[in-house]
Design an enzyme around this catalytic site. Structure first.
Site, PDB file in Angstrom:
ATOM      1  CG  ASP A  71      11.340  96.104  17.547  1.00 38.96           C
ATOM      2  OD1 ASP A  71      11.020  96.789  18.707  1.00 38.96           O
ATOM      3  OD2 ASP A  71      11.737  97.288  16.485  1.00 38.96           O
TER       4      ASP A  71
ATOM      5  CD  GLU B 228       9.152  98.808  26.739  1.00 39.12           C
ATOM      6  OE1 GLU B 228       9.520 100.081  26.698  1.00 39.12           O
ATOM      7  OE2 GLU B 228       8.907  98.158  25.346  1.00 39.12           O
TER       8      GLU B 228
ATOM      9  CD  GLU C 213       8.538 104.042  28.068  1.00 37.76           C
ATOM     10  OE1 GLU C 213       9.028 103.143  26.935  1.00 37.76           O
ATOM     11  OE2 GLU C 213       8.132 105.485  26.797  1.00 37.76           O
TER      12      GLU C 213
ATOM     13  CG  HIS D  10      11.093  97.814  21.557  1.00 39.20           C
ATOM     14  ND1 HIS D  10      10.305  98.363  20.560  1.00 39.20           N
ATOM     15  CD2 HIS D  10      10.797  98.838  22.760  1.00 39.20           C
ATOM     16  CE1 HIS D  10      10.471  99.215  20.811  1.00 39.20           C
ATOM     17  NE2 HIS D  10      10.742 100.227  21.541  1.00 39.20           N
ATOM     18  NE  ARG D  11       7.408 100.608  21.031  1.00 38.91           N
ATOM     19  CZ  ARG D  11       7.304 100.880  19.784  1.00 38.91           C
ATOM     20  NH1 ARG D  11       6.364 100.794  19.007  1.00 38.91           N
ATOM     21  NH2 ARG D  11       7.725 102.400  20.134  1.00 38.91           N
TER      22      ARG D  11
ATOM     23  CG  ASP E 265       5.544 101.453  25.192  1.00 39.91           C
ATOM     24  OD1 ASP E 265       6.355 101.787  25.610  1.00 39.91           O
ATOM     25  OD2 ASP E 265       5.251 100.681  24.095  1.00 39.91           O
TER      26      ASP E 265
ATOM     27  CG  HIS F 146       4.438 103.531  21.291  1.00 42.37           C
ATOM     28  ND1 HIS F 146       4.656 104.472  21.092  1.00 42.37           N
ATOM     29  CD2 HIS F 146       5.678 103.580  21.899  1.00 42.37           C
ATOM     30  CE1 HIS F 146       5.199 105.452  21.455  1.00 42.37           C
ATOM     31  NE2 HIS F 146       6.221 104.189  21.384  1.00 42.37           N
TER      32      HIS F 146
ATOM     33  CE  LYS G  71       6.088 105.130  25.443  1.00 41.57           C
ATOM     34  NZ  LYS G  71       7.379 106.172  25.126  1.00 41.57           N
TER      35      LYS G  71
HETATM   36  O1  G3P Z   1      11.621 101.689  26.721  1.00 41.31           O
HETATM   37  C1  G3P Z   1      11.654 101.795  25.704  1.00 41.31           C
HETATM   38  C2  G3P Z   1      11.645 102.572  24.956  1.00 41.31           C
HETATM   39  O2  G3P Z   1      10.233 101.413  24.528  1.00 41.31           O
HETATM   40  C3  G3P Z   1      11.477 103.867  24.863  1.00 41.31           C
HETATM   41  O3  G3P Z   1      11.433 104.296  23.916  1.00 41.31           O
HETATM   42  O4  G3P Z   1       8.709 105.335  21.815  1.00 41.31           O
HETATM   43  O5  G3P Z   1       9.954 102.715  21.723  1.00 41.31           O
HETATM   44  O6  G3P Z   1       8.123 103.702  23.566  1.00 41.31           O
HETATM   45  P1  G3P Z   1       9.408 103.892  22.853  1.00 41.31           P
HETATM   46 MG    MG Z   2       8.893 101.860  25.541  1.00 38.21          MG
END
Ligand code: G3P
Ligand code: MG
Length: 244
Positions: free
Chosen positions: A233, A36, A110, A9-10, A38, A51, A112
């Site tokens: 994470d 993943e 992702e 995640h990120r 953003d 993000h 945004k």
């Molecule tokens: O893609 C899953 C998650 O990243 C969505 O929420 O706010 O972490 O981008 P956020």
């Molecule tokens: Mg995300």
């Protein structure tokens, strides 16, 4: 039972500053199956990876990235908030991250922004996926059904993922737009996960990728429910936990 894909995640954001090259490189070293990230379109038109639209929280300097040029954004330090070791980490572009991660099984981009007007970000993301030959590895997700619908029109071969959040209003939380979007995957937050939901989604031929899984109880529930991927994470922790 096969294990779910482990998606950073990120990047490996538990240890390294989120959405930076350091975090994506660490995710690769930890053996993550995917990442993943953003994305936004910055003022000078490049697609950048971070993000928040406002740069304050991560760089310590306020700014609207849709108004700042890439050159201006690159002056900001997106690493320092995570400790001295990461001082000087810059905001990456989508191209830089795709170049690094092109060998991974899954790259979850992702998009945004919840506004209807998206300044053409869908076309740029679609072109990058084609340029890097990632049609079979990339999934583009968004909370914004309009963005996903436009992407589908631009290039139906691109895999899209509909994000669901347990605290969103009912139509978004339930993912009603999935009826017409027919996404490749559904990406619910953990609070929406039940075995029945996963089974129903699988019957429609769609994958289930859950976020953000950072503890044993949640990981266990995801495996029990039969999800296809977890977004965490800390990929190193997830692999350790699954071995036990
Ligand atoms: O893609 C899953 C998650 O990243 C969505 O929420 O706010 O972490 O981008 P956020
Ligand atoms: Mg995300």
């Amino acid at each position: 039972m096969s294990r779910p894909l482990v998606i950073a995640h990120r990047g490996a954001s538990a240890q390294a500053p989120e959405n930076t090259m350091a975090a994506f490189e660490l995710a690769l070293r930890q053996g993550a199956d995917g990442i993943e990230l953003d994305v936004w379109k910055c003022g000078s038109g490049e697609i950048v990876v971070t993000h928040n639209r406002d740069t304050q929280e991560l760089s310590g300097k306020a700014g609207d990235l849709q108004k700042l040029s890439l050159r201006q954004l690159r002056r900001l330090d997106f690493g320092r908030f995570k400790g001295a070791a990461y001082r000087g980490e810059r905001i990456p572009t989508l191209n830089e991250v795709l170049d690094l991660a092109r060998g991974l099984e899954l790259i979850n981009i992702e998009i945004k922004g919840m506004e209807v007007r998206s300044r053409g970000i869908e076309l740029d993301v679609a072109e990058a996926i084609v340029k890097f030959r990632l049609l079979r590895r990339a999934v583009v997700s968004s909370f914004n059904p309009t963005i996903l619908s436009r992407l589908q029109t631009l290039n139906p071969a691109i895999r899209i993922g509909l994000l669901l959040y347990e605290k969103s209003p009912l139509p978004l939380r339930r993912g009603w737009s999935a009826q017409f979007l027919k996404p490749y995957s559904i990406h619910p937050s953990f609070g929406l996960i039940q075995k029945k939901f996963v089974e129903r989604t699988h019957r429609k031929g769609q994958k289930v990728i859950v976020w953000t899984i950072n503890d044993f109880h949640q990981l266990d529930a995801c495996i029990e429910a039969g999800v296809d991927g977890i977004i965490t994470d800390d990929p190193a922790w997830a692999f350790d936990a699954m071995r036990q």
